[in-house]
Design an enzyme around this catalytic site. Sequence first.
Site: not given
Ligand code: SAH
Ligand code: SF4
Length: 337
Positions: A82, A95, A102, A106, A109, A324
């Site tokens: 996406e 984006c 991944c 996290c 996420c 995000c």
């Molecule tokens: N993997 C990279 C880039 C993709 S995530 C990273 O983690 O930086 C991009 C941003 O979205 C990151 O700052 C992450 O902490 C944030 N993010 C992930 N899940 C989220 C959520 N459910 N709500 C808000 N931000 C989120």
């Molecule tokens: Fe991976 Fe999502 Fe964590 Fe970014 S926020 S490092 S995309 S698991």
Amino acid sequence: MNLLKDYFELENILNIEQYRISQIKSWAFKKKITDISKMSDLPKTFRENLNLEFHVLELDSYTPSKDSTKYVFKTKDGYFIESVLIKEKDHFTLCVSTQIGCAVGCKFCVSALNGLVRNLGFDEIVDQYFYISKKENIFIRNIVFMGMGEPLANFEHLKKACFIFLKEFGLSKRHLTISTSGYTNYIRKLKSDSFMNSLNLAISLNATFDELRQHLMPNVMGSLKELIKELSNYPLAPRRRITIEYVLIDGVNDSLEDTKRLFNILKALKHKIKLNLIPYNPNPFIDFKRPKEKNVYAFQEYLLKNDISCTIRWSKGLETGAACGNLSYKKMISSDL
Ligand code: SAH
Ligand code: SF4
């Protein structure tokens, strides 16, 4: 043959002069024309014999909302990735995803739910941009590597893609942003690469002490102390700053104690960073809650008062699953959001 997939070997594969290749690239990447019969400065017989494809992704669907559109692409091996186009005041930002799934894991996420499938190739990274700017017939000025995946875990392909963004699409380094979970070994590698470290950097911090950070981002490597140390001598051009991202989750990391700890962590980097608070974007698969608005503002206020540059990113595209952390490679999941 494929203009993107074979980008770095075109001269050998096509066995034609360099200037012909430049003409084709210019039609495709600059003028966004991929119909070979319309490439009028190429000889007719040459055009007729040219067997060239231009895309590596197939557009599966797209969902517009007020300020953003989410695009779902299908890769050649059948996965879905996406990208999200965001309309800002005076420009567009895209984006872009860098991996399928991944491995960082996290807890907040959606991209992490099924682990890592594979890295995207540079061609798949570039095609998200190429496809969308061609389809919408717009110039997309900014790219943020904030879609699915950990960009620095796919360093070589990311670097090749950035090279193409600059060379073929005329983007400026200052308009490309790598967002990373901040493994300290990845940051060290980034620092030693003079091309890649001149792009914008965003670090996802998300917690103010190691135990919580390790819980929220289970596979992240390196302590907060080590991370801050790596950032303290990060090579930055004059007036450039590192963005620190901090996802605010209700009752998890949004208290006043957290704000104070965050200030203590960041104060040494005060003039090198700007902080971006991201209120958690909820989805049906994860049990966290969006923080209360008053807590978000209180969190910001403390930092502003203490001279830390701090903004809040109220994500666009919540209703379409484009915000995000809501990008997922399973189409089933993304269309359920
Ligand atoms: N993997 C990279 C880039 C993709 S995530 C990273 O983690 O930086 C991009 C941003 O979205 C990151 O700052 C992450 O902490 C944030 N993010 C992930 N899940 C989220 C959520 N459910 N709500 C808000 N931000 C989120
Ligand atoms: Fe991976 Fe999502 Fe964590 Fe970014 S926020 S490092 S995309 S698991």
